[in-house]
Design an enzyme around this catalytic site. Sequence first.
Site, mmCIF file in Angstrom:
data_model
loop_
_atom_site.group_PDB
_atom_site.id
_atom_site.type_symbol
_atom_site.label_atom_id
_atom_site.label_comp_id
_atom_site.label_asym_id
_atom_site.label_seq_id
_atom_site.Cartn_x
_atom_site.Cartn_y
_atom_site.Cartn_z
ATOM 1 N N CYS B 177 0.531 -11.125 -7.508
ATOM 2 C CA CYS B 177 1.826 -10.499 -7.213
ATOM 3 C C CYS B 177 2.168 -9.515 -8.329
ATOM 4 C CB CYS B 177 2.944 -11.543 -7.139
ATOM 5 S SG CYS B 177 2.628 -12.929 -6.053
ATOM 6 N N HIS B 181 4.078 -5.793 -9.049
ATOM 7 C CA HIS B 181 5.509 -6.076 -9.190
ATOM 8 C C HIS B 181 5.930 -6.492 -10.594
ATOM 9 C CE1 HIS B 181 6.328 -5.524 -4.963
ATOM 10 N NE2 HIS B 181 5.345 -6.329 -4.640
ATOM 11 N N ARG B 225 7.530 -11.853 4.264
ATOM 12 C CA ARG B 225 7.244 -10.920 3.158
ATOM 13 C C ARG B 225 6.110 -11.463 2.287
ATOM 14 N NH1 ARG B 225 6.620 -6.139 2.539
ATOM 15 N NH2 ARG B 225 4.646 -7.182 2.277
ATOM 16 N N CYS B 229 2.303 -9.947 1.915
ATOM 17 C CA CYS B 229 1.844 -9.536 0.578
ATOM 18 C C CYS B 229 0.482 -10.164 0.290
ATOM 19 C CB CYS B 229 2.845 -9.951 -0.502
ATOM 20 S SG CYS B 229 4.155 -8.739 -0.776
#
Lengths: 206, 268, 103
Positions: B177, B181, B225, B229
């Site tokens: 992730c 991000h 979401r 992802c």
Amino acid sequence: MRPYARLGLLVVAAIVGGCATALDESETAAKTAAALKASFRPAGQAGLDRLEQDETQRACSLAAGKAPPKDVAAMIEQTNLATIRYPADGKLLGDWKNGERIAQEGRGKQFSDDPKGPVGANCYACHQLSKGELSFGTIGPSLYQYGKLRGNSVDVQRYTFGKIYNSEAFTACTNMPRFGHKGILSEQQIKDVAALLLDPASPVNQ
Amino acid sequence: MKAVRAAVALVALAIAPSLLAQGSTADEIAKYRAALQDGNPAELWEGRGEALWKQQRGPKNVSLERCDLGLGAGVVKGAYAQLPRYFADADRVMDLETRLVWCMVTLQGYTEADAKKNPFGNGNDRKSDLEALTAYVTSESRGVKMNVPMRHAKEAEAYRVGEKLFYFRGGTHDFACATCHSEEGKRIRLQDLPDLTTAQGAQKAYTTWPAYRVSQGELRTFEWRLYDCFRQQRFPELVFGSDAAIALTMFLARNANGAPFDAPAIKR
Amino acid sequence: MADPMKIRATTLGDSTEVKVLMSHEMETGQRKDAQGQTIPAWFIQNVIVTWNGRTVLSAQWGTAVSKNPFLSFKFKGGAKGDRIAISWMDNRGDKRTDETVIA
């Protein structure tokens, strides 16, 4: 592989030595491993083996977004450098036009992708390359005029091919995938992307 | 009218190539999003979800109006702003979607497999009850400040595991992730990426899900979401309501504490 | 059966603003499914809005209107408590009517 084993030891040493709450840390790690195991199922071409980390992935996950300790970083780079297979024919650059297509292609390796379909490098997702493509990402540095700025010597070609083949050999815990080492791109595809970056006729160098 | 909406989108796209300054492109996209705010089709899901919440359904033929979302049986107002949380009856930390499944099983008598079988809808023929219920419950927290608790040991554990998962690199591409991000002001292609490691970034991202995705014509929840992802991370398929999904949600929701919840939203 | 419409009607001065969300696939007939088969066109064709039974808007739509359409318009007149009714019919003959009162 020996360098990998040594890297593993270094990583363990870093946790035990660097963290007063090593017990908490190892408990969280165990719970995380259990959560991962219970929370994913194989789909399409993506099997659960994709969750089995190699030492580089493990060490970089532990670094948690920060630079890894110097000795760990050096070991990661050394280990990955040893994986790079340069082309047997000695030719490091292919066709930049194919390279542009590969740089644009975002599909490949997702569980939703056709396993027989195209696999791209998706360079534009993270990098600016040619001036004409405005839809580019900024996670990686701009590569516009990459060849114009660096020239096209054999050393530059070898570095470029190697960087695409296994980026971790040059920058430990980089965000960039290891396209050759992990079998994302073929040798020919890597040559073509290298040509996109270095060929004087490529739009990258205009 | 929708036609107007489409026209606005075309204008935004037409302007983009002529403006080399990326800031201007982002501005135009922001205008496009603003034009979409009025008349968010997410309301269609909210309405359907409210009807489903109140309808007597399942083998036991009861409504969900006695479902305890953490603030007591039947309290919907503000409940989402305090989720995920630990539920003693299930002895587990649950996010909203998992809790809805729990209530469908314990109150309405559905099997767990039945309750979970269609988490993400697809068009008219496969509408998802869970998405509609999620839209309704979340809409009842609009304007409420995020206040995810961390009193119970299992809540703290979920948060720590979620943080680990956030940085977990794997798959063919070594992605976590954090790859996309964990830095401010980055983009994939032209899509702005929230920095989920800062309070401000987590707040902005977390408080705007669920969202109606114009590009899909569907309302999507936070579990979706995460699911999508991981797909793009080249991971295998994230199991709906799984420990990893809940732990990651806990990590991000807790980081969003203090910001007013502002969804269902509308996104590109 | 299609889901209910979401309607808001408010008066401000001498004009009434009506906002409607409709739940519809609005399939263009141009798309193909995973097997390469064309997905047949399926869209709202006629929309009629009445104010206390009197038509204030009549529209013919085509495939260029997006999925889950949002319609917003104003008309002169209208007072709190007046009835607004909206009907649509699609090219398959499916129809739906929903009502609200002006707030």
